[in-house]
Design an enzyme around this catalytic site. Structure first.
Site, PDB file in Angstrom:
ATOM      1  N   GLY A  15       0.615  -1.248  -0.074  1.00 22.55           N
ATOM      2  CA  GLY A  15      -0.050  -0.066   0.031  1.00 22.55           C
ATOM      3  C   GLY A  15       0.597   1.318  -0.031  1.00 22.55           C
ATOM      4  O   GLY A  15       0.348   2.288   0.668  1.00 22.55           O
ATOM      5  N   ARG A  68     -15.936 -15.625  -8.758  1.00 27.27           N
ATOM      6  CA  ARG A  68     -15.498 -14.356  -8.768  1.00 27.27           C
ATOM      7  C   ARG A  68     -16.725 -13.279  -8.785  1.00 27.27           C
ATOM      8  O   ARG A  68     -16.545 -12.241  -8.218  1.00 27.27           O
ATOM      9  CB  ARG A  68     -14.791 -14.157 -10.366  1.00 27.27           C
ATOM     10  CG  ARG A  68     -13.823 -13.184 -10.380  1.00 27.27           C
ATOM     11  CD  ARG A  68     -13.037 -13.316 -11.893  1.00 27.27           C
ATOM     12  NE  ARG A  68     -11.874 -14.106 -11.838  1.00 27.27           N
ATOM     13  CZ  ARG A  68     -10.689 -14.006 -11.097  1.00 27.27           C
ATOM     14  NH1 ARG A  68     -10.410 -12.715 -10.629  1.00 27.27           N
ATOM     15  NH2 ARG A  68      -9.725 -14.968 -11.245  1.00 27.27           N
ATOM     16  N   ARG A  94      -6.281  -8.743  -8.304  1.00 30.05           N
ATOM     17  CA  ARG A  94      -7.357  -9.469  -8.574  1.00 30.05           C
ATOM     18  C   ARG A  94      -7.667  -9.243  -9.829  1.00 30.05           C
ATOM     19  O   ARG A  94      -7.888  -8.070 -10.068  1.00 30.05           O
ATOM     20  CB  ARG A  94      -8.422  -9.553  -7.680  1.00 30.05           C
ATOM     21  CG  ARG A  94      -8.350 -10.043  -6.321  1.00 30.05           C
ATOM     22  CD  ARG A  94      -7.923 -11.646  -6.273  1.00 30.05           C
ATOM     23  NE  ARG A  94      -9.000 -12.575  -6.631  1.00 30.05           N
ATOM     24  CZ  ARG A  94      -8.993 -13.725  -6.955  1.00 30.05           C
ATOM     25  NH1 ARG A  94      -7.633 -14.343  -6.923  1.00 30.05           N
ATOM     26  NH2 ARG A  94      -9.803 -14.490  -7.428  1.00 30.05           N
ATOM     27  N   HIS A 112       0.023   1.274 -13.023  1.00 31.46           N
ATOM     28  CA  HIS A 112       0.754   0.370 -13.766  1.00 31.46           C
ATOM     29  C   HIS A 112       2.342   0.436 -13.723  1.00 31.46           C
ATOM     30  O   HIS A 112       2.556   1.729 -14.260  1.00 31.46           O
ATOM     31  CB  HIS A 112       0.306  -0.187 -14.921  1.00 31.46           C
ATOM     32  CG  HIS A 112       0.999  -1.352 -15.590  1.00 31.46           C
ATOM     33  ND1 HIS A 112       0.872  -2.546 -15.143  1.00 31.46           N
ATOM     34  CD2 HIS A 112       2.135  -1.326 -16.466  1.00 31.46           C
ATOM     35  CE1 HIS A 112       1.495  -3.488 -15.996  1.00 31.46           C
ATOM     36  NE2 HIS A 112       2.177  -2.642 -16.724  1.00 31.46           N
ATOM     37  N   ASP A 148      -4.439  -3.871 -18.304  1.00 34.43           N
ATOM     38  CA  ASP A 148      -3.684  -2.977 -18.543  1.00 34.43           C
ATOM     39  C   ASP A 148      -3.753  -1.955 -19.771  1.00 34.43           C
ATOM     40  O   ASP A 148      -2.950  -1.553 -20.704  1.00 34.43           O
ATOM     41  CB  ASP A 148      -1.949  -3.452 -18.589  1.00 34.43           C
ATOM     42  CG  ASP A 148      -1.678  -4.243 -17.082  1.00 34.43           C
ATOM     43  OD1 ASP A 148      -2.568  -3.517 -16.129  1.00 34.43           O
ATOM     44  OD2 ASP A 148      -0.803  -4.951 -17.013  1.00 34.43           O
ATOM     45  N   ALA A 176       8.411   7.566  -8.533  1.00 35.78           N
ATOM     46  CA  ALA A 176       7.386   8.417  -9.716  1.00 35.78           C
ATOM     47  C   ALA A 176       6.044   8.061  -9.428  1.00 35.78           C
ATOM     48  O   ALA A 176       5.125   9.097  -9.476  1.00 35.78           O
ATOM     49  CB  ALA A 176       7.919   8.093 -11.025  1.00 35.78           C
TER      50      ALA A 176
HETATM   51  C1  GRF Z   1       3.072  -0.800  -7.659  1.00 32.53           C
HETATM   52  O1  GRF Z   1       4.332  -0.829  -8.342  1.00 32.53           O
HETATM   53  C2  GRF Z   1       1.927  -0.482  -8.737  1.00 32.53           C
HETATM   54  O2  GRF Z   1       2.320   0.100  -9.875  1.00 32.53           O
HETATM   55  C3  GRF Z   1       1.494  -2.220  -9.042  1.00 32.53           C
HETATM   56  O3  GRF Z   1       1.470  -2.696  -7.869  1.00 32.53           O
HETATM   57  C4  GRF Z   1       2.583  -2.122  -6.904  1.00 32.53           C
HETATM   58  C5  GRF Z   1       1.881  -1.655  -5.703  1.00 32.53           C
HETATM   59  O4  GRF Z   1       3.036  -1.358  -4.620  1.00 32.53           O
HETATM   60  N1  GRF Z   1       0.252  -1.805  -9.629  1.00 32.53           N
HETATM   61  P1  GRF Z   1       2.184  -0.662  -3.460  1.00 32.53           P
HETATM   62  O5  GRF Z   1       1.119  -1.505  -2.889  1.00 32.53           O
HETATM   63  O6  GRF Z   1       1.327   0.554  -3.917  1.00 32.53           O
HETATM   64  O7  GRF Z   1       3.395  -0.246  -2.626  1.00 32.53           O
END
Ligand code: GRF
Length: 217
Positions: A15, A68, A94, A112, A148, A176
Site C-alpha cells: 500500500g 469471482r 485480482r 501500472h 492494462d 515516480a
Molecule cells: C506498484 O508498483 C503498482 O504500480 C503496481 O503494484 C505495485 C503496488 O505497490 N500496480 P504498493 O502496494 O502501492 O506499494
C-alpha cells in the site's frame, strides 16, 4: 470548491501508492476524499497502514467466495455502502470480470509500473531491463476489461541507469508512481480526464520529465 469525490482505494499488499494518495488527499484543495480502503487480502500490510492514517479499512477475502462474481458482489456492496464515486486500484492483484469493470467505466483507475502499452502484465522492471530500453516509468489509466489496456490518463518517465537491477529500477519507478498517482486522481476527480473516442486527451503536464520534473497535473 466543488464537493470532493468519494473515493475508495483497493489494495492487495503493502500500500505505498495508497499511502501517497491518502497523504495527498489531506490537502484542503484536493478534489477527492479517500473514504475507505478495501483489500482482498486480510493480511495486506496496507490495511494497518490505512487505519494508522485514521481511515476505514476493510478486508473482503476473495478466498471466502465460491466465484469471482460472488466476490465482486460483496465488493460492490461495500462500495455502495460507502457511496463511492471513484475507485483507485493501488496494487490490487485480482482480475475483475468485464461486467464489474464496465459498471465502473470511467470511474475506476489503476497504476501500472511501466510506460504502457509496453510491458503490460507482471515483472515489468525485469522485462524492461531485458529489452534494453533507455527509459521506463509508470502509467495511470482507466480500467477496462483488457488487462492494462484502458485509456491512459498520465505517465511518468524515469531513466534506466547503468548497472540497474530490477530492484533499483523498481524503486526509481515507485518514487515516480507516488508523485504521479495523486496528480492523476486529482485530474480525474475534477472531471479533467474525460474519455473521448477511447482515449483521454493529452494535456500539458502529462509527462513527468526524466530525473523528475515538476508535476502540476
Ligand atoms: C506498484 O508498483 C503498482 O504500480 C503496481 O503494484 C505495485 C503496488 O505497490 N500496480 P504498493 O502496494 O502501492 O506499494
Amino acid at each position: 470548491m466543488t464537493r470532493k469525490k468519494r473515493t475508495a482505494i483497493l489494495i492487495s499488499g503493502r500500500g505505498s501508492n495508497m499511502a501517497a494518495l491518502i497523504e495527498a488527499a489531506k490537502a484542503e484543495g484536493f478534489p477527492a476524499e479517500i473514504v475507505v480502503v478495501l483489500s482482498n487480502r486480510p493480511d495486506a500490510p496496507g490495511l494497518e497502514r490505512a487505519r494508522a492514517a485514521g481511515l476505514k479499512a476493510e478486508a473482503i477475502d476473495h478466498r471466502a467466495f465460491a466465484t469471482r462474481d460472488d466476490f465482486e458482489a460483496a465488493l460492490e456492496a461495500r462500495l455502495e455502502a460507502h457511496v463511492i464515486e471513484l475507485v483507485a486500484l493501488a496494487g490490487f492483484m485480482r482480475l475483475m470480470t468485464a461486467s464489474f469493470v464496465e459498471r465502473w467505466h470511467g470511474r475506476m483507475i489503476n497504476i501500472h509500473p511501466s510506460l504502457l502499452p509496453a510491458f503490460a502484465g507482471l515483472a515489468t522492471h525485469q522485462r524492461a531491463l531485458e529489452a534494453g530500453v533507455r527509459v521506463h516509468g509508470c502509467t495511470v489509466h482507466y480500467v477496462t476489461p483488457g488487462m492494462d489496456e484502458g485509456p491512459i490518463i498520465a505517465q511518468a518517465v524515469v531513466p534506466v541507469e547503468p548497472g540497474d537491477t530490477a530492484e533499483a529500477l523498481a524503486a526509481r519507478v515507485l518514487a515516480a508512481e507516488h508523485r504521479l498517482y495523486p496528480a492523476a486522481l486529482a485530474r480525474v476527480a475534477r472531471g479533467e480526464a474525460p474519455i473521448v473516442g477511447g482515449r483521454v486527451e493529452v494535456v500539458q503536464g502529462d509527462l513527468l520529465a526524466v530525473n523528475g520534473g515538476d508535476l502540476s497535473l
